[in-house]
Design a protein around this motif. Structure first.
Motif, PDB file in Angstrom:
ATOM      1  N   THR A 244       0.470  -1.286   0.110  1.00  0.00           N
ATOM      2  CA  THR A 244      -0.365  -0.079  -0.234  1.00  0.00           C
ATOM      3  C   THR A 244       1.020   0.878   0.151  1.00  0.00           C
ATOM      4  OG1 THR A 244       0.096   0.104   2.401  1.00  0.00           O
ATOM      5  CG2 THR A 244      -2.029  -1.099   1.332  1.00  0.00           C
ATOM      6  N   LEU A 245       0.189   2.374  -0.044  1.00  0.00           N
ATOM      7  CA  LEU A 245       0.597   3.593  -0.336  1.00  0.00           C
ATOM      8  C   LEU A 245       1.725   3.667   1.564  1.00  0.00           C
ATOM      9  CD1 LEU A 245       2.008   6.245  -1.355  1.00  0.00           C
ATOM     10  CD2 LEU A 245      -0.649   7.137  -0.475  1.00  0.00           C
ATOM     11  N   SER A 246       0.875   3.585   2.076  1.00  0.00           N
ATOM     12  CA  SER A 246       1.478   3.206   3.622  1.00  0.00           C
ATOM     13  C   SER A 246       2.819   2.924   3.424  1.00  0.00           C
ATOM     14  CB  SER A 246       0.581   3.136   4.878  1.00  0.00           C
ATOM     15  OG  SER A 246      -0.953   3.557   4.780  1.00  0.00           O
ATOM     16  N   THR A 247       2.699   1.082   2.696  1.00  0.00           N
ATOM     17  CA  THR A 247       4.134   1.241   2.957  1.00  0.00           C
ATOM     18  C   THR A 247       5.556   1.718   2.230  1.00  0.00           C
ATOM     19  OG1 THR A 247       2.605  -1.387   3.359  1.00  0.00           O
ATOM     20  CG2 THR A 247       5.225  -1.886   2.456  1.00  0.00           C
ATOM     21  N   GLN A 248       5.241   1.673   1.228  1.00  0.00           N
ATOM     22  CA  GLN A 248       5.548   2.848   0.939  1.00  0.00           C
ATOM     23  C   GLN A 248       6.584   4.100   1.100  1.00  0.00           C
ATOM     24  OE1 GLN A 248       3.597   3.131  -3.162  1.00  0.00           O
ATOM     25  NE2 GLN A 248       3.105   1.444  -3.275  1.00  0.00           N
ATOM     26  N   LEU A 249       5.652   4.610   1.423  1.00  0.00           N
ATOM     27  CA  LEU A 249       6.235   5.185   2.436  1.00  0.00           C
ATOM     28  C   LEU A 249       6.840   5.238   3.948  1.00  0.00           C
ATOM     29  CD1 LEU A 249       2.565   7.777   2.170  1.00  0.00           C
ATOM     30  CD2 LEU A 249       4.882   8.615   0.755  1.00  0.00           C
ATOM     31  N   ALA A 250       6.698   4.368   5.075  1.00  0.00           N
ATOM     32  CA  ALA A 250       7.017   3.363   5.644  1.00  0.00           C
ATOM     33  C   ALA A 250       8.304   3.311   4.880  1.00  0.00           C
ATOM     34  CB  ALA A 250       6.597   2.957   6.495  1.00  0.00           C
ATOM     35  N   ILE A 251       9.190   2.907   4.305  1.00  0.00           N
ATOM     36  CA  ILE A 251      10.132   2.690   2.823  1.00  0.00           C
ATOM     37  C   ILE A 251      10.500   3.998   2.915  1.00  0.00           C
ATOM     38  CG2 ILE A 251      11.236   1.085   1.651  1.00  0.00           C
ATOM     39  CD1 ILE A 251       9.268  -0.759   1.317  1.00  0.00           C
ATOM     40  N   ILE A 252      10.303   4.857   2.805  1.00  0.00           N
ATOM     41  CA  ILE A 252      11.392   5.973   2.276  1.00  0.00           C
ATOM     42  C   ILE A 252      11.897   6.463   3.642  1.00  0.00           C
ATOM     43  CG2 ILE A 252      11.326   8.452   1.244  1.00  0.00           C
ATOM     44  CD1 ILE A 252       9.221   7.671  -0.765  1.00  0.00           C
ATOM     45  N   VAL A 253      10.630   6.637   4.614  1.00  0.00           N
ATOM     46  CA  VAL A 253      11.002   7.343   6.092  1.00  0.00           C
ATOM     47  C   VAL A 253      12.346   6.300   5.972  1.00  0.00           C
ATOM     48  CG1 VAL A 253      10.383   7.706   8.326  1.00  0.00           C
ATOM     49  CG2 VAL A 253       8.290   7.851   6.495  1.00  0.00           C
ATOM     50  N   VAL A 254      12.060   5.206   6.323  1.00  0.00           N
ATOM     51  CA  VAL A 254      12.967   4.002   7.012  1.00  0.00           C
ATOM     52  C   VAL A 254      15.093   4.642   6.326  1.00  0.00           C
ATOM     53  CG1 VAL A 254      14.523   2.108   7.440  1.00  0.00           C
ATOM     54  CG2 VAL A 254      11.713   2.580   8.127  1.00  0.00           C
ATOM     55  N   VAL A 255      14.161   5.116   4.799  1.00  0.00           N
ATOM     56  CA  VAL A 255      15.808   4.796   4.306  1.00  0.00           C
ATOM     57  C   VAL A 255      16.385   6.308   4.319  1.00  0.00           C
ATOM     58  CG1 VAL A 255      16.193   5.082   2.556  1.00  0.00           C
ATOM     59  CG2 VAL A 255      15.952   3.408   2.247  1.00  0.00           C
TER      60      VAL A 255
END
Length: 525
Positions: A244-255
């Motif tokens: 989902t978009l939430s997962t994709q945004l979470a990955i960006i935040v972590v990176v």
């Protein structure tokens, strides 16, 4: 260090100190305004932005394919000639300069910044795509045939071998020479001093640096945004994590958070550390694939890869009378424009970590060694992928359905799938971190007027901005906005091609002048 008595440029000479920052007055604010303006445009009119920039990219690729191809060939030949000529003995930084990083760490950093992350996806997806006629085949060979397998491997190596690394090598060598041997700022404009003279201090120089900043940050943000969608697809495929978009945004935040940590620690404690981790993990994954598919088969694939690359190198380098126009423009010319648009970022970072190397040592490490490593990597991963596609094994036998899943689909047919696929995901994320970290160092250097000791807060600013751009565009416009950003980045490849040709001329002129001053830069080289 060899320096002119009256340098035209001094690092940070036009800088402004304000709000705890130390930035180049015209370049930093104008770059920020251009970036903000594009984000607002892409968010407000994502479809229009995508349409207009895609059209600009298509126009550049369609009408200037000859320029991209000729330039790429020139860069390869020039690098090989410089390795052979006595000019190769010139040492970056002067005769007594010593390398600042070990050979392993040096190579790890330049490879991670260059194209490590792309190889994770395309080493599997690209050969299979060409073999199965996913948007055309190279030189119009018949799909799903032995000839198609050979052409697929040759074309993949053509796109990831000598040509892109020659582009990076020339930019990196130019910037390193003018910074370390002529005492000029480590910015793109410095490479044009032999041709522009004092005009390099004015608007011609400002525009060159601003264009480099925009190409770098848009390229990095695009890669981070699309990379987040690819990583999310991999997590969903392996562990059923919702894509989902939430997962994709979470990955960006972590990176981005890990990148901030790396940026704050500097080159030695940050990007060098993560680059070394990358190389070790990549080596372990490579060894596993070779062992799991048998050493004998790998040796066979390696021999076939070398043969295919040699066989197709000249036909694919030709730009006249190509009958595979759709494939040629959609793949090769697009790649050349993409590599060239990335060259300011990768070239400048390579220059940043290459003080103390001779010209010959630099070019061998930046051009020949990565090409050899790519051959080995492609033979292992691409060879196994083609083996599965040819023998109707697994999902790859049906072609490419999703580029982001191709690596995982290949590993699924080997033992320890969960472990190796998890390692692949970690590799992808760490490659993102090293790319973002090195990109932040590069952008900070350009916008700080070439100073390499600007406040840490500025590097943090750029690293944060990269993550924000990717997240905002992904949230506000999805793939459409990211596609517009990518199209814009690729379109900058056209003006940068002219820039690189001029830069090459300036480099050869400067190296010849340096060589005529014996003892200054070549002692011990």
């Amino acid at each position: 260090m060899t320096q002119p008595s009256d340098p035209l440029l001094t690092p940070g000479e036009d800088n402004t100190q304000r709000w705890g920052m130390d930035y180049h007055s015209p370049v930093f604010p104008l770059s920020a305004v251009c970036i903000l303006g594009f984000i607002l445009y892409a968010l407000t009119f994502p479809d229009n932005a995508n349409t207009h920039l895609t059209a600009a990219r298509g126009w550049a690729i369609e009408h200037f394919d000859w320029l991209f191809m000729i330039s790429g060939n020139i860069f390869v030949v020039l690098c090989l000639v410089l390795i052979i000529l006595p000019l190769g003995r010139i040492r970056l930084g002067g005769a007594d300069a010593q390398p600042e990083h070990s050979t392993f760490s040096w190579f790890s950093m330049l490879f991670a910044a260059g194209m490590g992350i792309g190889l994770m996806f395309w080493s599997v997806a690209e050969p299979v795509a060409y073999y199965t006629d996913w948007y055309g085949t190279p030189l119009n060979v018949a799909a799903n045939s032995p000839e198609a397998a050979s052409a697929a491997m040759g074309a993949t190596l053509f796109h990831w071998g000598l040509h892109p690394w020659a582009i990076y090598a020339l930019v990196g060598l130019s910037l390193a020479f003018f910074a370390y041997n002529r005492g000029l700022p480590l910015t793109l404009r410095s490479a044009f001093t032999p041709l522009l003279g004092r005009r390099v201090r004015g608007w011609p120089g400002h525009l060159i640096d601003i264009l480099a900043v925009l190409a770098t940050i848009f390229g990095l943000a695009t890669s981070l945004g699309f990379g987040a969608t690819q990583a999310a697809a991999g997590l969903h495929y392996l562990f059923d994590v919702p894509n989902t978009l939430s997962t994709q945004l979470a990955i960006i935040v972590v990176v981005t958070v890990i990148t901030l940590f790396s940026v704050w620690r500097g080159i030695d404690g940050g990007v060098k550390l993560f680059s070394n981790i990358n190389m070790v993990l990549a080596l372990l994954l490579l060894i596993f694939v070779v062992a799991a598919t048998s050493l004998g088969l790998f040796v066979t694939h390696l021999g076939e890869a070398v043969q295919s690359y040699a066989h197709y190198l000249l036909p694919l380098s030709n730009w006249i009378g190509r009958e595979d126009s759709e494939w040629y423009h959609g793949w090769t010319v697009f790649y050349w424009a993409w590599w060239i648009s990335w060259s300011p970022f990768v070239g400048m970072f390579i220059a940043r970590v290459s003080r103390g190397r001779t010209v010959r040592e630099f070019l061998i490490a930046v051009l020949l060694v990565p090409t050899l490593i790519t051959l080995v990597w492609m033979a292992a991963f691409g060879g196994e992928a083609l083996e599965q596609a040819q023998n109707n094994v697994g999902a790859l036998s049906s072609g490419i359905s999703d580029v982001s899943l191709a690596m995982f689909q290949m590993l699924e047919q080997l033992p320890l799938t969960t472990l190796t696929s998890s390692c692949a995901i970690v590799l992808v994320l760490v490659f993102f971190i090293t790319s973002s970290d090195s990109g932040s160092l590069v952008i900070d250097g350009i916008t700080a007027g070439g100073k390499q000791d600007a406040p840490k807060g500025q590097r943090v600013f750029w690293a944060t901005l990269e993550g924000l751009i990717a997240a905002i565009l992904l949230y506000g416009g999805g793939d459409t906005a990211l596609g517009a950003l990518q199209a814009g980045a690729v379109a900058t490849g056209l003006p940068f091609t002219i820039v690189l040709l001029v830069m090459s001329l300036a480099l050869v002129k400067a190296l010849a002048e340096e060589h005529r001053r014996p003892g200054l830069s070549t002692a011990g080289g």
